[in-house]
Design an enzyme around this catalytic site. Structure first.
Site, short mmCIF file in Angstrom:
data_model
loop_
_atom_site.label_atom_id
_atom_site.label_comp_id
_atom_site.label_asym_id
_atom_site.label_seq_id
_atom_site.Cartn_x
_atom_site.Cartn_y
_atom_site.Cartn_z
N GLY A 118 51.36 -40.84 52.15
CA GLY A 118 51.19 -39.88 53.23
C GLY A 118 50.52 -38.60 52.76
CB SER A 119 50.75 -35.17 54.08
OG SER A 119 50.33 -35.54 55.37
CB THR A 120 52.73 -36.51 48.79
OG1 THR A 120 52.52 -37.94 48.76
CG2 THR A 120 54.04 -36.22 49.51
CG PHE A 121 46.71 -39.52 48.25
CD1 PHE A 121 46.91 -40.09 47.01
CD2 PHE A 121 45.42 -39.51 48.77
CE1 PHE A 121 45.86 -40.64 46.29
CE2 PHE A 121 44.36 -40.07 48.07
CZ PHE A 121 44.58 -40.63 46.83
CD GLU B 291 50.00 -37.22 58.40
OE1 GLU B 291 50.64 -36.27 58.91
OE2 GLU B 291 49.71 -37.25 57.21
#
Length: 660
Positions: free
Chosen positions: A320-323, A655
């Site tokens: 997800g957005s951690t990437f 998302e």
């Protein structure tokens, strides 16, 4: 007269020949006796001793497994066993019937006992049951007069006093299989009831934990019955293994994850010591030592939350957005963007006839890098990914520990997946499309990572761009546990300190500035502030029809269709030392579910290892701040089984209404 003389001569000659023959035989016999009793005396004395003395192998005590502070996690305990000697009982079935009135003796046990008795001599004891309680032993001893041939024996058995706590790290021991026997020449494996490591560190360090067998010289009679013990050598016990895990923190993290299907990892960003590696739900490794029943195995293997899977290293999830941190770092390092360049987010982005929607309806407006990370704006990262190209993003992700196993000293580690053009052509037979770049740039599509990999990625960002490697085995170190452990000289990843500082500024804003996606989960204690990044990863495709009719919230969906919740962070911001990743399968929003868990875990870590003289509130990291100093010492994605998840590329809505 002459006839009598001739007869006498014949008899005399015959007597002489017979006497000579007897003498020759006696001489040969005497010579043979001399040869055996004089010339070969030493040889046959040795053979006689070998027939009289049996050398028996003794199993050594298995080494203990301890946490970093010496608290036992795997130990040995007395194993009370009930044995039966067939020659001492007139009716085996009747004796087993009487014994079954005291302890359970199943039909399976009876069949096994009968087989072993047929294979062994009648005076050799056969195990009926192991791991008896003291109450069982007492009842059997009281009834011994009515149980001919039954005796109690005391051995050693592996015990995990913490049961499910740390079970995925420790693994378990179990009986030796035929494959194990064929793969090893160690005679210990042939001992009845011997156990070897089958999973976890029990398996990785099995030879060291196993030790070396001892010997017992016993005198036996002609049929092999033991008369007395002549000599005993206990051998060498297995070594004690100290792990990097802090058991108190491990317990806190497991309790904080609760009943969720989740994983949490905490790593020292300088040494690579893993302080916490929790995976829930767990299992009791003692059950594998004593032998699982079919019902127990069925319950464990069919549980949809996969208690047997160590999700920290074997659970593969879209990050997800951690990437987005890797996307931003690749863009900065390639010169595609600068930190102060702004991108306009109107709430969506068009690519051909496909529309990509940002999580925030109406958009974020114009954002620079810090604002893009702080608000986890999808449009911002789609645009910089489009300019940068995913090949550069993929290369950056691999440098930070994604896309390949980290060679942790645990079996079962998965490598995740960082796709590129060659991978897609080889595995899917399709060319790379611009939409793939956008999907994968925000941690969706075919990107997969384990919680351990995400923790290491965060650690490498926090420690100034050094390729720290995680590990679990730890030698005993003198001194207080609240002092940093000397770190090896990890390789420099060659990333600009300026770029890393900009990424850390964005992570600081996520948690500590109003409007940040995880501002509600900030640590308010002085000197303990964390910086982080949240992520919410979809496991299903959301169609335009669903969007038009109103997308359901995660809590309204079936558990298997909810987003995965992720959060990565490091602390303390003023002088980073710990990195943490929390992943909750189908947990919902990363900022609302995983971030509070990560906050509580990092707070507890800092309280436990709090240095003397706490500093005040940290200031945001700046490009001028030097990188943290190191101590001078010292394929293809899997399917939905067992906690490994992968979904088709999401083209219309990467998302859904959650800021990551």
């Amino acid at each position: 007269m002459s006839r009598d003389n001739d007869r006498a001569k014949i008899i005399g000659r015959r007597a002489l020949l017979l006497g000579g023959g007897k003498l020759a035989l006696l001489s040969a016999l005497a010579g043979r006796m001399y040869y055996l009793q004089v010339l070969e005396a030493d040889k046959y004395a040795t053979l006689a001793d070998e027939n009289r003395i049996n050398l028996r192998l003794l199993p050594p005590p298995r080494g203990r497994i301890l946490d970093r502070n010496g608290v036992p996690m795997a130990v040995n305990q007395q194993n009370y066993r009930v044995l039966i000697v067939s020659e001492q009982t007139d009716d085996l079935d009747d004796t087993l019937d009487s014994l079954s009135n005291i302890i359970p003796v199943t039909e399976h046990d009876r069949a096994r006992i009968a087989r072993e008795i047929k294979r062994r001599r009648s005076f050799v004891p056969v195990t009926v049951r192991e791991n008896l309680s003291w109450e069982d032993v007492a009842r059997i001893e009281i009834n011994t007069p009515d149980l001919p041939g039954v005796m109690i024996d005391v051995g050693q058995s592996r015990s995990y006093p913490l049961e499910g706590l740390g079970a995925h790290l420790l693994g378990y021991v179990s009986a030796v299989s035929e494959a194990d026997l064929q793969a090893s020449s160690d005679p210990l494996l042939e001992l009845p009831g011997f156990r070897i490591g089958k999973n976890g560190v029990e398996r990785v360090y099995d030879l060291a934990l196993r030790g070396k067998g001892g010997t017992s010289q016993v005198e036996v009679n002609a049929v092999g019955r033991t008369i007395r013990e002549l000599k005993r050598d206990e051998g060498e016990p297995g070594i004690d293994l100290n792990l990097t895990i802090d058991l108190d923190l491990q317990q806190f993290a497991a309790q904080r994850l609760g009943a969720e299907s989740a994983a949490a990892v905490v790593i020292d960003i300088h040494t690579g010591d893993i302080l916490v590696m929790a995976s829930t739900p767990s299992f009791d490794p003692n059950a594998f030592n004593r032998g699982l029943s079919s019902d127990e195995w069925r319950e464990l293997s069919s549980n949809p939350r996969s208690p047997l899977t160590n999700k920290a290293i074997a659970g593969q999830y879209p990050p997800g957005s951690t990437f987005k941190l890797m996307t931003a770092l690749a863009a900065l390092e390639s010169g595609t963007i600068t930190a102060d360049q702004r991108v306009l987010c109107p709430g969506q982005m068009s690519l051909g006839n496909i529309t990509f929607h940002c999580w925030k309806k109406g958009g974020h407006g114009a954002l620079d890098l810090q604002g893009g990370i702080k608000n986890s704006c999808d449009v911002y990262f789609w645009e910089i990914a489009r300019r940068t190209g995913f090949e550069r993003i993929a290369e950056m992700a691999k440098r930070f520990g994604l896309g390949a196993p980290l060679n942790l000293d645990l079996p079962g580690e998965r490598g995740g997946n960082i796709p590129n053009r060659a991978w897609k052509r080889a595995t899917m037979g399709q060319p790379w499309h611009p939409g793939d770049t956008l999907n994968n740039a925000i941690g969706q599509g075919q990107v997969l990572a384990t919680p351990l990999q995400l923790a290491v990625m965060c650690a490498r960002v926090a420690n100034g761009g050094y390729a720290v490697q995680p590990h679990l085995a730890r030698d005993l170190v003198e001194g207080s546990h609240d002092m940093p452990r000397p770190a090896p000289d990890w390789p420099d990843l060659g990333i600009s300190r300026q770029s890393l500082a900009q990424i850390r500024r964005g992570m600081f804003a996520v948690v500590n500035e109003p409007g940040g996606t995880a501002y509600g989960s900030r640590i308010k204690d002085d000197g303990m502030a964390m910086s982080g990044k949240s992520g919410s990863a979809q496991v299903r495709r959301i169609t335009m029809r669903e969007r038009d009719s109103g997308v359901k919230k995660n809590e309204d969906l079936p558990w298997k269709e909810r987003d995965h919740a992720l959060f990565i962070a490091y602390a303390p911001e003023s002088e980073p030392r710990y990195a943490c990743c929390v992943t909750v399968e189908h947990g919902g929003g990363g900022s609302s579910v995983a971030a509070p868990m990560c906050r509580d875990i990092l707070t507890e870590v800092q309280k436990r290892f709090q240095p003397r003289g706490v500093q005040g509130e940290p200031s945001p990291p700046t490009a001028a701040r030097p990188a943290p100093k190191k101590d001078s010492h010292w394929h293809q994605p899997a399917d939905d089984e067992g906690g490994h998840f992968h979904q088709d590329p999401i083209l219309d809505d990467p998302e859904d209404g959650d800021p990551g």
